[in-house]
Design a protein around this motif. Structure first.
Motif, PDB file in Angstrom:
ATOM      1  N   ASP B 171     -12.707   0.675  16.695  1.00 50.22           N
ATOM      2  CA  ASP B 171     -12.681   1.506  17.914  1.00 50.22           C
ATOM      3  C   ASP B 171     -12.830   2.991  17.616  1.00 50.22           C
ATOM      4  OD1 ASP B 171     -10.288   1.855  16.636  1.00 50.22           O
ATOM      5  OD2 ASP B 171      -9.013   1.486  18.392  1.00 50.22           O
ATOM      6  N   GLY B 172     -13.138   3.348  16.374  1.00 53.26           N
ATOM      7  CA  GLY B 172     -13.349   4.745  16.025  1.00 53.26           C
ATOM      8  C   GLY B 172     -12.103   5.430  15.507  1.00 53.26           C
ATOM      9  N   ARG B 173     -10.942   4.823  15.775  1.00 53.73           N
ATOM     10  CA  ARG B 173      -9.670   5.377  15.324  1.00 53.73           C
ATOM     11  C   ARG B 173      -9.645   5.475  13.803  1.00 53.73           C
ATOM     12  NH1 ARG B 173      -4.714   2.265  15.676  1.00 53.73           N
ATOM     13  NH2 ARG B 173      -5.986   0.554  16.412  1.00 53.73           N
ATOM     14  N   ILE B 174      -8.884   6.426  13.280  1.00 55.58           N
ATOM     15  CA  ILE B 174      -8.822   6.594  11.827  1.00 55.58           C
ATOM     16  C   ILE B 174      -8.075   5.406  11.220  1.00 55.58           C
ATOM     17  CG2 ILE B 174      -6.645   7.830  11.296  1.00 55.58           C
ATOM     18  CD1 ILE B 174     -10.177   9.056  10.434  1.00 55.58           C
ATOM     19  N   SER B 175      -8.528   4.937  10.053  1.00 52.09           N
ATOM     20  CA  SER B 175      -7.870   3.748   9.485  1.00 52.09           C
ATOM     21  C   SER B 175      -7.461   3.925   8.027  1.00 52.09           C
ATOM     22  CB  SER B 175      -8.783   2.527   9.626  1.00 52.09           C
ATOM     23  OG  SER B 175     -10.019   2.763   9.004  1.00 52.09           O
ATOM     24  N   GLY B 176      -7.905   4.991   7.377  1.00 48.99           N
ATOM     25  CA  GLY B 176      -7.489   5.173   5.993  1.00 48.99           C
ATOM     26  C   GLY B 176      -8.434   6.091   5.233  1.00 48.99           C
ATOM     27  N   ALA B 177      -8.300   6.059   3.921  1.00 50.63           N
ATOM     28  CA  ALA B 177      -9.111   6.953   3.102  1.00 50.63           C
ATOM     29  C   ALA B 177      -9.427   6.310   1.762  1.00 50.63           C
ATOM     30  CB  ALA B 177      -8.362   8.275   2.866  1.00 50.63           C
ATOM     31  N   MET B 178     -10.555   6.724   1.194  1.00 47.95           N
ATOM     32  CA  MET B 178     -10.957   6.292  -0.148  1.00 47.95           C
ATOM     33  C   MET B 178     -10.468   7.344  -1.131  1.00 47.95           C
ATOM     34  SD  MET B 178     -12.814   3.786  -1.366  1.00 47.95           S
ATOM     35  CE  MET B 178     -13.285   3.318  -3.016  1.00 47.95           C
ATOM     36  N   LEU B 179      -9.907   6.896  -2.238  1.00 48.14           N
ATOM     37  CA  LEU B 179      -9.351   7.827  -3.215  1.00 48.14           C
ATOM     38  C   LEU B 179     -10.020   7.651  -4.575  1.00 48.14           C
ATOM     39  CD1 LEU B 179      -5.503   7.380  -2.608  1.00 48.14           C
ATOM     40  CD2 LEU B 179      -7.173   8.558  -1.182  1.00 48.14           C
ATOM     41  N   LEU B 180     -10.061   8.753  -5.305  1.00 42.92           N
ATOM     42  CA  LEU B 180     -10.609   8.735  -6.661  1.00 42.92           C
ATOM     43  C   LEU B 180      -9.642   9.475  -7.576  1.00 42.92           C
ATOM     44  CD1 LEU B 180     -13.031   8.333  -8.668  1.00 42.92           C
ATOM     45  CD2 LEU B 180     -13.860  10.551  -7.899  1.00 42.92           C
ATOM     46  N   ASN B 181      -9.326   8.861  -8.698  1.00 41.57           N
ATOM     47  CA  ASN B 181      -8.469   9.521  -9.689  1.00 41.57           C
ATOM     48  C   ASN B 181      -9.351  10.319 -10.654  1.00 41.57           C
ATOM     49  OD1 ASN B 181      -7.035  10.059 -12.120  1.00 41.57           O
ATOM     50  ND2 ASN B 181      -5.521   8.506 -11.566  1.00 41.57           N
ATOM     51  N   PRO B 182      -9.212  11.649 -10.649  1.00 41.40           N
ATOM     52  CA  PRO B 182     -10.121  12.479 -11.449  1.00 41.40           C
ATOM     53  C   PRO B 182      -9.797  12.477 -12.949  1.00 41.40           C
ATOM     54  CG  PRO B 182      -8.598  13.866 -10.244  1.00 41.40           C
ATOM     55  CD  PRO B 182      -8.270  12.441  -9.863  1.00 41.40           C
ATOM     56  N   ARG B 183      -8.799  11.715 -13.350  1.00 43.90           N
ATOM     57  CA  ARG B 183      -8.501  11.625 -14.783  1.00 43.90           C
ATOM     58  C   ARG B 183      -8.938  10.294 -15.374  1.00 43.90           C
ATOM     59  NH1 ARG B 183      -2.588  14.550 -15.255  1.00 43.90           N
ATOM     60  NH2 ARG B 183      -3.419  16.674 -15.110  1.00 43.90           N
ATOM     61  N   THR B 184      -8.961   9.255 -14.533  1.00 45.36           N
ATOM     62  CA  THR B 184      -9.299   7.922 -15.047  1.00 45.36           C
ATOM     63  C   THR B 184     -10.566   7.352 -14.430  1.00 45.36           C
ATOM     64  OG1 THR B 184      -8.052   6.837 -13.304  1.00 45.36           O
ATOM     65  CG2 THR B 184      -6.836   7.407 -15.309  1.00 45.36           C
ATOM     66  N   GLY B 185     -11.015   7.939 -13.313  1.00 47.26           N
ATOM     67  CA  GLY B 185     -12.167   7.382 -12.618  1.00 47.26           C
ATOM     68  C   GLY B 185     -11.836   6.141 -11.797  1.00 47.26           C
ATOM     69  N   GLU B 186     -10.538   5.822 -11.698  1.00 39.34           N
ATOM     70  CA  GLU B 186     -10.147   4.680 -10.860  1.00 39.34           C
ATOM     71  C   GLU B 186     -10.298   5.037  -9.385  1.00 39.34           C
ATOM     72  OE1 GLU B 186      -6.274   2.543 -12.556  1.00 39.34           O
ATOM     73  OE2 GLU B 186      -6.274   4.719 -12.823  1.00 39.34           O
ATOM     74  N   THR B 187     -10.601   4.028  -8.584  1.00 39.54           N
ATOM     75  CA  THR B 187     -10.635   4.240  -7.137  1.00 39.54           C
ATOM     76  C   THR B 187      -9.468   3.489  -6.510  1.00 39.54           C
ATOM     77  OG1 THR B 187     -12.085   2.341  -6.831  1.00 39.54           O
ATOM     78  CG2 THR B 187     -13.143   4.492  -7.071  1.00 39.54           C
ATOM     79  N   ALA B 188      -9.118   3.892  -5.306  1.00 45.71           N
ATOM     80  CA  ALA B 188      -8.057   3.205  -4.570  1.00 45.71           C
ATOM     81  C   ALA B 188      -8.322   3.401  -3.082  1.00 45.71           C
ATOM     82  CB  ALA B 188      -6.688   3.771  -4.945  1.00 45.71           C
ATOM     83  N   VAL B 189      -7.726   2.535  -2.288  1.00 41.94           N
ATOM     84  CA  VAL B 189      -7.863   2.649  -0.836  1.00 41.94           C
ATOM     85  C   VAL B 189      -6.469   2.811  -0.262  1.00 41.94           C
ATOM     86  CG1 VAL B 189      -8.559   1.469   1.281  1.00 41.94           C
ATOM     87  CG2 VAL B 189      -9.930   1.222  -0.801  1.00 41.94           C
ATOM     88  N   ILE B 190      -6.340   3.700   0.670  1.00 40.66           N
ATOM     89  CA  ILE B 190      -5.050   3.863   1.328  1.00 40.66           C
ATOM     90  C   ILE B 190      -5.239   3.641   2.823  1.00 40.66           C
ATOM     91  CG2 ILE B 190      -5.212   6.384   1.515  1.00 40.66           C
ATOM     92  CD1 ILE B 190      -2.199   6.389   0.594  1.00 40.66           C
TER      93      ILE B 190
END
Lengths: 77, 581
Positions: B171-190
C-alpha cells in the motif's frame, strides 16, 4: 583496466610507543566518523588506512594515552 | 553462486531511526518516552558516540526562541523573510513553540548554556531583526549527554551499518530498510513500522575548492543518503534549488564563526577592513553580498577580530578552538594567523542540501511526516528552513512522538523478497567487480562537474550540459569497482551523491526566476517573479527513474508580515560600500 598506485601523506599520526592497541584498545577506530583508522595487528598499533579525514579530532581527544596527533590534511594546510 | 537470501539477518523494530547524530537520538528517546514498550533502534553509519555534524559539539544555539527575548510569532516572521517568503509557516511555528521547552530539557540533561548573573539565559543578537543566539561555552559535551539518554531510555543502538534503500509495503507504507555493514560487506534487512530519517545534509555534493574530497563544510559522512533514500521510496522533496552555501574560513572550510564572534565585536570585512554587510546571519541575500565582495575589487573577504581587546580574543579562541571544529586553532597556527594581528581569509563553501541553514529537504509537515505513510524526516534532511541544531532536536522529538502514535494503529507492512534480492545485488556489485573504476575517482569527477555546472551563478545551458555529464557518470557506475567493504560504502555513497546532483539540476532548471540571493541566482532569469514562482518547487522520482518537478502552493500564512518588513533581508549591504559593476 590498468591502474596506478599514488602515495598520499595522511593527517593522523599515531605514536606507536604510546598506543595500546596491542592491549585491545580500539577507541580511535570506534569513534572515527569516517571509519578511516585500523589496527595493524602485527605491529599492535592503530594507523590511518584511508585518506578521508575531516580533521574533526574525536580520535585524538578520546585516545586514553594521548597517542594520536591530527594535523590538517596537506591539501588544505 | 552463494545466494545469501536465506542468510540475511532480519531484524524487527517498531521505530527505526536512521542516523544517530543530532535529531536521531532525540527522536529515539522521545519515541521511547511516549511508549516505553516500543522497540526503538538507532542505526548509525559511524558510532553514535561521535557521529553527525556535531561530533565535537556545538558552540551555541543559533535560533533559541526564549520568552523575554523573542516570541514564536517574531521568529516565524524572521524566518519567513530570511527565506524570501517560501515557507510553510506552520512547520516553523511548530518549532518555535517548542524551542524554549527543548532548551530547558537540554539544560536539565546537563547541557551548559551561557547564563547571566541572575541565572537567565544570556541571549545575543545576530539575526537582522530579532535576538536568538545562545552560547554554549561547554558545548563539546553534547554527544556524551545524548548518549547517556540513549542508554537510560534503553534504545537499541546499531553502529557501523549504513542504510542503502527503504522498502515500501504493497500500500506504499514504509516497511523497512536494507542495510550494509561497511566493515564486512554483510547485508541485513530491518523491518519497521516507521522509519525516521535523520541522516543530515547532503554534504558531499560540491567539491571544496581545496580539492580534498573530505574537506567539506558538513561532516562528510553525510553524503546525501537520506535525500536519495526518500526519493527512491517515492517521497516528495522540496527546495532543492535553494542550495546551502556558507561563508567559511578559506581552505579550512569550517565556520569562521560570525555567530560566536559577532556579539563580541567581530565582523565580516573586505580587504580594506571595512564592514560591507549589516548582518552576519547566514541567508541567501547575505551570501550574494559576500559573493560580490569576494569577486570584486575590494575582495577577498575576511573575518576581522584584530581590533578587539586581548581578553575578548582569548575568549573567542577558547570557544572556537574547543568546540564544533576545534582543529581551527592548528590551521591558523600553520599559517601564522593570529586573530590579534591578522584578519582571517574567508571564502564560500561548495554547494549542498541542508535545511538546517537554507531550505532544501525532504518535504515534511508540522508533525515531521513526509508524504510516504510511516516515513518521517528530522534535522538537516527535513524541510523546515533555517532549523539549525535546536530545530533538529525539536523535530526529532516531534517525529519520535508521532511515530510512536503511528505504531499504535499500524502493523508491519510486507517487504517484497524480490526487492531485497535486487537491492542486495545492486549494493554489492562494486565489490564483485574485480576490474573497474575506483569509487574515489568517480566521486572526484562527479563533484567537480557539480562545481562546474551547478554552482551559482546558475546558467541554463551549463546546467543542461551538467545533466548530460551526470548521465555519463551514471553509466560509469556500472563499471565502478570496490577493493574492500570500506570502498563499497564509498561506492554506495557515490550513488547517493549522483542522485542528489540530478535532483539539484532538475529543481534549479525548473524554477525559472531568481530567489534567495546567491542560492538560486539564475543569470538568464535575474528577476524574482512572485506571480509565477511564489510556490514551493517539489521533486519526486518519475516513472523513467529521473526526477520530476511540480509546484506546491504555499499554505496561507499564520503570521502576517508588515509591508515594511518584507524586504528587510534585501537591504543587507552597508550603504556606503556599494560594489561597482
Amino acid at each position: 583496466m590498468p591502474k596506478a598506485n599514488q602515495m598520499n601523506t595522511v593527517p593522523v599520526v599515531v605514536n606507536s610507543e604510546a598506543c595500546i592497541a596491542d592491549k585491545g584498545c580500539t577507541v580511535c577506530v570506534d569513534v572515527c566518523p569516517l571509519d578511516v583508522l585500523l589496527i595493524d595487528t602485527a605491529l599492535g598499533t592503530a594507523y590511518m588506512k584511508y585518506d578521508e579525514c575531516w580533521y574533526c579530532l574525536p580520535c585524538e581527544k578520546d585516545c586514553p594515552t594521548n597517542a594520536i596527533t591530527v594535523s590538517i590534511p596537506y591539501l588544505l594546510r | 553462486m552463494n545466494d545469501k537470501t536465506e542468510t540475511d539477518e532480519f531484524l524487527e523494530v517498531d521505530v527505526l531511526v536512521i542516523g544517530g547524530g543530532t535529531a536521531g537520538p532525540m527522536a529515539a528517546v522521545k519515541a521511547k518516552e511516549a511508549n516505553p514498550k516500543l522497540r526503538v533502534a538507532v542505526l548509525e553509519k559511524a558510532n553514535v558516540k561521535r557521529s553527525g555534524c556535531i561530533s565535537m559539539g556545538m558552540d551555541g544555539l543559533n535560533n533559541a526562541v526564549i520568552p523575554g527575548h523573542a516570541t514564536p510569532e517574531q521568529y516565524v516572521k524572521e524566518i519567513t523573510i530570511a527565506n524570501d517568503g517560501i515557507v510553510n509557516q506552520k512547520t516553523v511555528m511548530a518549532y518555535a513553540e517548542r524551542s524554549f521547552d527543548m532548551i530547558n530539557q537540554l539544560d536539565e540533561w546537563g547541557v551548559k548554556f551561557e547564563k547571566d548573573e541572575t541565572g537567565d539565559y544570556n541571549v545575543k543578537k545576530v539575526h537582522h531583526m530579532g535576538t536568538y543566539v545562545l552560547p554554549m561555552p561547554e558545548g563539546h559535551n553534547m554527544k556524551k549527554i545524548l548518549y547517556r539518554q540513549l542508554r537510560r531510555k534503553r534504545v537499541q543502538v546499531i553502529n557501523r551499518f549504513m542504510a542503502t534503500r527503504l522498502f515500501n509495503g504493497p500500500d506504499g507504507r514504509i516497511s523497512g530498510a536494507m542495510l550494509l555493514n561497511p566493515r564486512t560487506g554483510e547485508t541485513a534487512v530491518i523491518r519497521a513500522k516507521t522509519v525516521i530519517l535523520c541522516t543530515g545534509a547532503a554534504g558531499r555534493l560540491g567539491l571544496p575548492s581545496s580539492g580534498y574530497l573530505f574537506g567539506t563544510y558538513e561532516n562528510p559522512t553525510n553524503a546525501g543518503d537520506g535525500y536519495a533514500m526518500a526519493y527512491h521510496a517515492g517521497a516528495e522533496l522540496t527546495g532543492l534549488e535553494c542550495y546551502q552555501i556558507n561563508p567559511l574560513i578559506k581552505d579550512y572550510n569550517g565556520p569562521a564563526c560570525a555567530y560566536v564572534t559577532g556579539p563580541m565585536g567581530g565582523y565580516t570585512a573586505n580587504a580594506h577592513g571595512e564592514r560591507f554587510i549589516e548582518c552576519d546571519y547566514w541567508s541567501g541575500q547575505m551570501m550574494m553580498e559576500f559573493h560580490k565582495e569576494l569577486e570584486g575589487g575590494k575582495g577577498p573577504v575576511f573575518l576581522k577580530l584584530d581590533h578587539l581587546a586581548e581578553e575578548t580574543v582569548e575568549e573567542i579562541e577558547e570557544i572556537l578552538h574547543s568546540n564544533e571544529r576545534p582543529s581551527r586553532g592548528r590551521f591558523h597556527e600553520n599559517r601564522n594567523t593570529n586573530y590579534r594581528e591578522k584578519m582571517v581569509e574567508m571564502h564560500i563553501s561548495e554547494i549542498g542540501f541542508c535545511s538546517g541553514h537554507s531550505a532544501s529537504g525532504i518535504w515534511t509537515d508540522e508533525n515531521a511526516r513526509t508524504t510516504v505513510p510511516g516515513l518521517y524526516a528530522a534535522g538537516d534532511v527535513g524541510s523546515v528552513p533555517h532549523n539549525y541544531m535546536l530545530g533538529a532536536f525539536v523535530y526529532g522529538a516531534i517525529a519520535g512522538e508521532d511515530a510512536a502514535d503511528f505504531c499504535e494503529s499500524n502493523d508491519f507492512a510486507e517487504i517484497d523478497p524480490a526487492e531485497i534480492a535486487t537491492e542486495r545485488e545492486r549494493i554489492l556489485a562494486p565489490l564483485k567487480r574485480e576490474d573497474g573504476i575506483p569509487p574515489h575517482q568517480i566521486e572526484y569527477k562527479l563533484r567537480r562537474l557539480v562545481n562546474d555546472y551547478l554552482q551559482p551563478p546558475k546558467v541554463t545551458r551549463k546546467m543542461e550540459i551538467g545533466q548530460e555529464r551526470f548521465a555519463e557518470i551514471r553509466r560509469d557506475l556500472e563499471n565502478m569497482s570496490a577493493a574492500d567493504p570500506h570502498e563499497l560504502m564509498r561506492a554506495n555513497e557515490v550513488s547517493f551523491i549522483l542522485d542528489c546532483a540530478e535532483m539539484a539540476a532538475a529543481a534549479s532548471l525548473y524554477r525559472t526566476e531568481s530567489r534567495w540571493g546567491l542560492y538560486h541566482h539564475r543569470v538568464d532569469f535575474p528577476e524574482t517573479d512572485n506571480a509565477e514562482w511564489f510556490v514551493h518547487v517539489q521533486t519526486m522520482k518519475g516513472e523513467n527513474g529521473m526526477p520530476i518537478n511540480f509546484k506546491r502552493d504555499i499554505d496561507s500564512y499564520i503570521v502576517e508580515l508588515d509591508e515594511s518588513e518584507r524586504d528587510a533581508y534585501q537591504k543587507l549591504r552597508v550603504s556606503s560600500t556599494q560594489t561597482e559593476s
